[in-house]
Each structure stands twice: as structure tokens, then as C-alpha cells.
Scaffold this active site. Structure first.
Site, PDB file in Angstrom:
ATOM      1  N   ASP A 168       6.058   0.133   1.156  1.00 27.30           N
ATOM      2  CA  ASP A 168       4.725   0.428   1.678  1.00 27.30           C
ATOM      3  C   ASP A 168       4.831   1.671   2.540  1.00 27.30           C
ATOM      4  OD1 ASP A 168       1.831  -0.548   2.048  1.00 27.30           O
ATOM      5  OD2 ASP A 168       2.481  -0.184   4.104  1.00 27.30           O
TER       6      ASP A 168
ATOM      7  N   GLU B 152       2.567   4.275   5.321  1.00 26.67           N
ATOM      8  CA  GLU B 152       1.386   4.584   6.120  1.00 26.67           C
ATOM      9  C   GLU B 152       1.328   6.097   6.238  1.00 26.67           C
ATOM     10  OE1 GLU B 152      -0.881   2.441   6.976  1.00 26.67           O
ATOM     11  OE2 GLU B 152       0.276   0.730   6.231  1.00 26.67           O
TER      12      GLU B 152
ATOM     13  N   HIS C  41      -1.482  -2.991   8.095  1.00 28.00           N
ATOM     14  CA  HIS C  41      -1.371  -1.536   8.191  1.00 28.00           C
ATOM     15  C   HIS C  41      -0.186  -1.108   9.042  1.00 28.00           C
ATOM     16  CE1 HIS C  41      -5.059  -1.553   6.016  1.00 28.00           C
ATOM     17  NE2 HIS C  41      -5.727  -2.092   7.015  1.00 28.00           N
TER      18      HIS C  41
ATOM     19  N   ASP D 129       3.210  -5.076   6.045  1.00 29.95           N
ATOM     20  CA  ASP D 129       2.597  -5.070   4.715  1.00 29.95           C
ATOM     21  C   ASP D 129       3.650  -5.203   3.617  1.00 29.95           C
ATOM     22  OD1 ASP D 129       0.170  -4.853   5.925  1.00 29.95           O
ATOM     23  OD2 ASP D 129      -0.280  -2.821   5.234  1.00 29.95           O
TER      24      ASP D 129
END
EC number: 3.1.13.-
Length: 214
Positions: A24, A26, A182, A187
Site C-alpha cells: 500500500d 500513501e 490511510h 491498510d
């Protein structure tokens, strides 16, 4: 002549020699080429003795924006990242990505696999940002397949009729704290739980291995 029996409790035989690695990211925007990669997490998986998929190794990095990267204020508001906070302990892409690759290559060797494949929720987004960063730093020995991926949003839509991560987790009886969403690590942990749950449910339903493979 004795027919060779495939041990389907070995991970290398489950995904045609590929090691699933859940990731994941960000970011500071939606454009992988121009917007900053701010956080990256990855988790490998393994098979237990009964052939069920479980989480294995993990890594997590806060990442410094690359030079001249675009920073979208709305994206920072959405993910809650303060890029100026010294407590982030952010490192350069050129440190984070090779370290993640080392973990993945080690897992590939341990599981007897040939290559890794990205698993992510809405995977094209995460794959695009990772590949853009790999290109920026000219990273060597990329263990991932260049375009194959497993998208848990699509898989969850098939298995549970839900494509949103939190809703799919709820259907799968996976606890999900919206306040921690987030965060790349959180996540990734939840996406890993979801991916394992779907693969293991298919096994329990008799969907793999096939009874009469051609």
C-alpha cells in the site's frame, strides 16, 4: 513410472511460482509521475502446514518527497500526513525501495518461488506509484512482475459483493478501525488479512486445487 504428486500446501505451487506481496502507498496526489510518494508498506505471505495462507514478513517506510515533486494539499488532508513533521523519520526513495526489494527477494528464496506479484486494493494505483519510484531511482533487481497483479478490490467484489476495503473486511469478519485507515501499514495489514481470507475461503469451498485439472 510413478506419477509426480504436487504438494499444494507449498506456496510455490499455489500461484504458478509467484509470491504474492501485499503493498500500500500513501501519496501527495494521483499522478504517479509527478506527485510525491510519501509512505510505503509491504507484507509477504506464506503457507502454514495445512496449506492456508498467512502473513509473514513486513516492512514500512515514511518517504521523503522526491526533488520537485508535486504536493497536493487536498491529498495531505485526506491521508493526514504532515510532510514537515521530523518525527516521521522519512527516508529517501533510494533507501526505502531497495530495502523492500531485499525483503521480497529473501521471501521468494525462502518459499521457493520464482518472482513476486503485487497484491493491492485498487492495485493499478499502487503499482503505478511503485514503478514510477523504481524508475526515478534506477533501482536494480526489481523482484516484481512488470504488469501482473492481484487486485483485492476486484477479488472482493467477486467473493463478497463489496469493492470498498472497509466493507469487504466487514463481510469477511475482519476488524477494521476507520481511524487508522490511510496509514500505509494499517491498510496493508488489512488488505493482507482480506487477501488471505479470500484465498483460504476458496480452498475451504473446494475451489483449489482443482479436482480434475487438465
Amino acid at each position: 513410472m510413478t506419477e509426480q504428486v504436487t504438494d499444494h500446501n507449498l506456496l510455490k505451487h499455489r500461484f504458478r511460482g509467484y509470491l504474492p506481496v501485499i503493498i500500500d502507498v500513501e501519496t501527495a496526489g494521483l499522478n504517479a509521475k509527478t506527485d510525491a510518494l510519501l509512505e510505503l508498506a509491504a507484507i509477504t505471505v506464506k503457507m502454514d502446514q495445512q496449506g492456508y495462507l498467512v502473513p509473514d514478513q513486513k516492512c514500512h517506510f515514511h518517504i521523503q518527497p522526491f526533488e520537485n515533486a508535486n504536493i497536493n494539499a487536498d491529498s495531505l488532508k485526506f491521508n493526514g500526513i504532515d510532510i514537515h513533521n521530523p518525527l516521521r523519520g522519512a527516508v529517501a526513495e533510494a533507501i526505502a525501495i531497495p530495502e523492500m526489494f531485499k525483503m521480497v527477494r529473501r521471501a521468494i528464496k525462502e518459499q521457493g518461488c520464482q518472482r513476486a506479484v503485487i497484491v493491492a486494493h485498487n492495485a493499478t494505483f499502487d503499482q503505478a506509484f511503485l514503478q514510477a519510484a523504481v524508475k526515478r531511482i534506477n533501482a536494480k533487481r526489481d523482484p516484481f512482475h512488470p504488469f501482473a497483479m492481484f487486485d483485492t478490490a476486484s477479488l472482493a467484489g467477486l467473493m463478497y459483493g463489496q469493492t470498498v476495503l472497509v466493507k469487504a473486511c466487514q463481510i469477511a469478519n475482519i476488524a477494521f478501525d476507520g481511524k487508522q485507515a490511510h496509514s500505509a501499514l494499517y491498510d496493508t495489514e488489512k488488505t493482507t488479512e482480506l487477501f488471505c481470507a479470500m484465498v483460504n475461503r476458496l480452498k475451504d469451498l473446494g475451489g483449489f486445487p482443482l479436482l480434475n485439472p487438465k
